[in-house]
Design an enzyme around this catalytic site. Structure first.
Site, PDB file in Angstrom:
ATOM      1  N   ASP A 223     -42.751 -11.337  -2.860  1.00 53.17           N
ATOM      2  CA  ASP A 223     -42.826  -9.876  -3.012  1.00 53.17           C
ATOM      3  C   ASP A 223     -43.057  -9.309  -1.618  1.00 53.17           C
ATOM      4  OD1 ASP A 223     -43.044  -7.342  -4.085  1.00 53.17           O
ATOM      5  OD2 ASP A 223     -45.046  -7.636  -4.919  1.00 53.17           O
ATOM      6  N   CYS A 264     -39.053  -9.436  -7.233  1.00 53.54           N
ATOM      7  CA  CYS A 264     -39.134  -8.293  -8.156  1.00 53.54           C
ATOM      8  C   CYS A 264     -38.424  -7.065  -7.602  1.00 53.54           C
ATOM      9  CB  CYS A 264     -40.594  -7.978  -8.465  1.00 53.54           C
ATOM     10  SG  CYS A 264     -41.601  -7.733  -6.983  1.00 53.54           S
ATOM     11  N   ARG A 309     -35.244  -6.021 -16.520  1.00 54.86           N
ATOM     12  CA  ARG A 309     -36.349  -5.076 -16.677  1.00 54.86           C
ATOM     13  C   ARG A 309     -36.071  -4.142 -17.865  1.00 54.86           C
ATOM     14  NH1 ARG A 309     -39.632  -3.630 -12.745  1.00 54.86           N
ATOM     15  NH2 ARG A 309     -40.920  -3.055 -14.529  1.00 54.86           N
TER      16      ARG A 309
HETATM   17  N1   CP Z   1     -39.994  -4.254  -9.418  1.00 56.76           N
HETATM   18  C1   CP Z   1     -40.355  -2.964  -9.536  1.00 56.76           C
HETATM   19  O1   CP Z   1     -41.404  -2.630 -10.130  1.00 56.76           O
HETATM   20  O2   CP Z   1     -39.470  -2.097  -8.988  1.00 56.76           O
HETATM   21  P1   CP Z   1     -39.723  -0.519  -8.829  1.00 56.76           P
HETATM   22  O3   CP Z   1     -40.912  -0.355  -7.906  1.00 56.76           O
HETATM   23  O4   CP Z   1     -38.460   0.016  -8.252  1.00 56.76           O
HETATM   24  O5   CP Z   1     -40.034   0.052 -10.182  1.00 56.76           O
END
Ligand code: CP
Length: 324
Positions: A223, A264, A309
């Site tokens: 991340d 993510c 998602r």
């Molecule tokens: N992975 C994620 O939460 O992306 P966003 O911050 O774009 O919602």
């Protein structure tokens, strides 16, 4: 009983596996273009105190596909936390909406919103947990590997952030072996590690500062190195985490030719962002937590994860409105 989705440890392995199966069903319905407006007439609010692309889009499209009316309440647009307490806001929104998504800072805030609104509340990310991301991530793992049985994953980078916390406890609940690899000063807090052990159904859980911990894993995750709202010295953080970058050398250390990489998103892998350019001009780094070479190599899985998602958030919201 109101069924919110606030953090992973509120759920059993069976609950999470059910959500993964339901996510896969919704994904198939969408692909087959079969309408599924199962929640027609309901109204939901999306509160975002931090920016978002995936989570906001996923809740919006998932809500609309389920037939719900979706209202976005952005940072600075409502009284929440400034002119009105979270308790009072919860009572007001709960009297008008059937469900509320909340992305903010403190976990306590989303818990209060759930307690006082009387309607399902879904955690779209707090500083402690990112639970909706987990359903998408473990759905992706299931799709790639066929099942979660005998899988080993490693998260590398800032081991104290919400993603590391969520991956550790979710892996524990699902019995997936998980290694968190981070410098000693950025390793998960003791209370998070304790929670993972309390909810463990048989996973091997390891915390280490040694990048050799990736050996034999099926998946490596990372991340961003500085999370939203964190007031830290960027240069210090980059210097600390550069040895933990996902690059070709790290991939080789796994010794597994079939290893995959997940992220993510958003990711700093090139100079096509304002922040990326700014960091390059100040410190000379053109790639941060993941090199562009590795990002591009695994991009189909990373974007499959992003698409998931929406399917998984659809499952989470639908499940909240079903009777036990
Ligand atoms: N992975 C994620 O939460 O992306 P966003 O911050 O774009 O919602």
């Amino acid at each position: 009983m109101v069924k919110s989705f606030l953090k992973e440890i509120d759920f059993t392995k069976k609950d999470l596996l059910n959500l993964l199966a339901l996510s896969a069903k919704f994904k198939q319905l969408k692909k087959d273009k079969v309408a599924h407006k199962y929640l027609e007439g309901k109204n939901i609010a999306l509160i975002f105190e931090k920016t978002s692309t995936r989570t906001r889009s996923a809740f919006t499209v998932a809500g609309q596909d389920l037939g719900m009316n979706v209202t976005y309440l952005g940072a600075g647009e409502i009284q929440l936390g400034k002119k009105e307490s979270i308790v009072d806001t919860a009572k007001v929104l709960g009297s008008m909406f059937d469900g509320i998504e909340y992305r903010g800072f403190k976990q306590e805030d989303v818990e209060i919103l759930s307690k006082y609104s009387g309607v399902p509340v879904w955690n779209g990310l707090t500083d402690t947990w990112h639970p909706t991301q987990m359903i998408a991530d473990f759905l992706t793992l299931t799709e790639v590997f066929g099942s979660l049985d005998d899988l080993s994953i490693a998260y590398i980078g800032d081991g104290r952030n919400n993603m590391a916390n969520s991956l550790l406890v979710t892996s524990a609940i699902l019995g997936v072996n998980c290694t968190i690899i981070a410098p000693k000063s950025l390793q998960p807090q003791k209370d998070i590690v304790d929670l993972a052990h309390q909810h463990n159904t048989g996973a091997s859980l390891t915390i280490t500062d040694d990048i050799a911990g990736v050996k034999g894993v099926n998946m490596i995750y990372t991340d961003v190195w500085v999370s939203m709202g964190e007031g830290v010295d960027f240069k210090e953080r980059i210097d600390l985490l550069l040895p933990y970058q996902i690059n070709q050398n790290l991939i080789s250390l796994t010794g597994n030719p079939d290893v995959i990489v997940m992220h993510c998103l958003p990711a700093f892998h090139d100079l096509n962002t304002e922040i990326g350019k700014d960091i390059y001009e100040k410190y000379g780094y053109s790639e941060l937590e993941i090199t562009d070479e590795v990002f591009q190599k695994y991009s189909s899985i990373i974007f499959q994860e992003a698409e998931n998602r929406m399917h998984s958030i659809k499952a989470i919201m639908y499940n909240s409105f079903q009777e036990e």
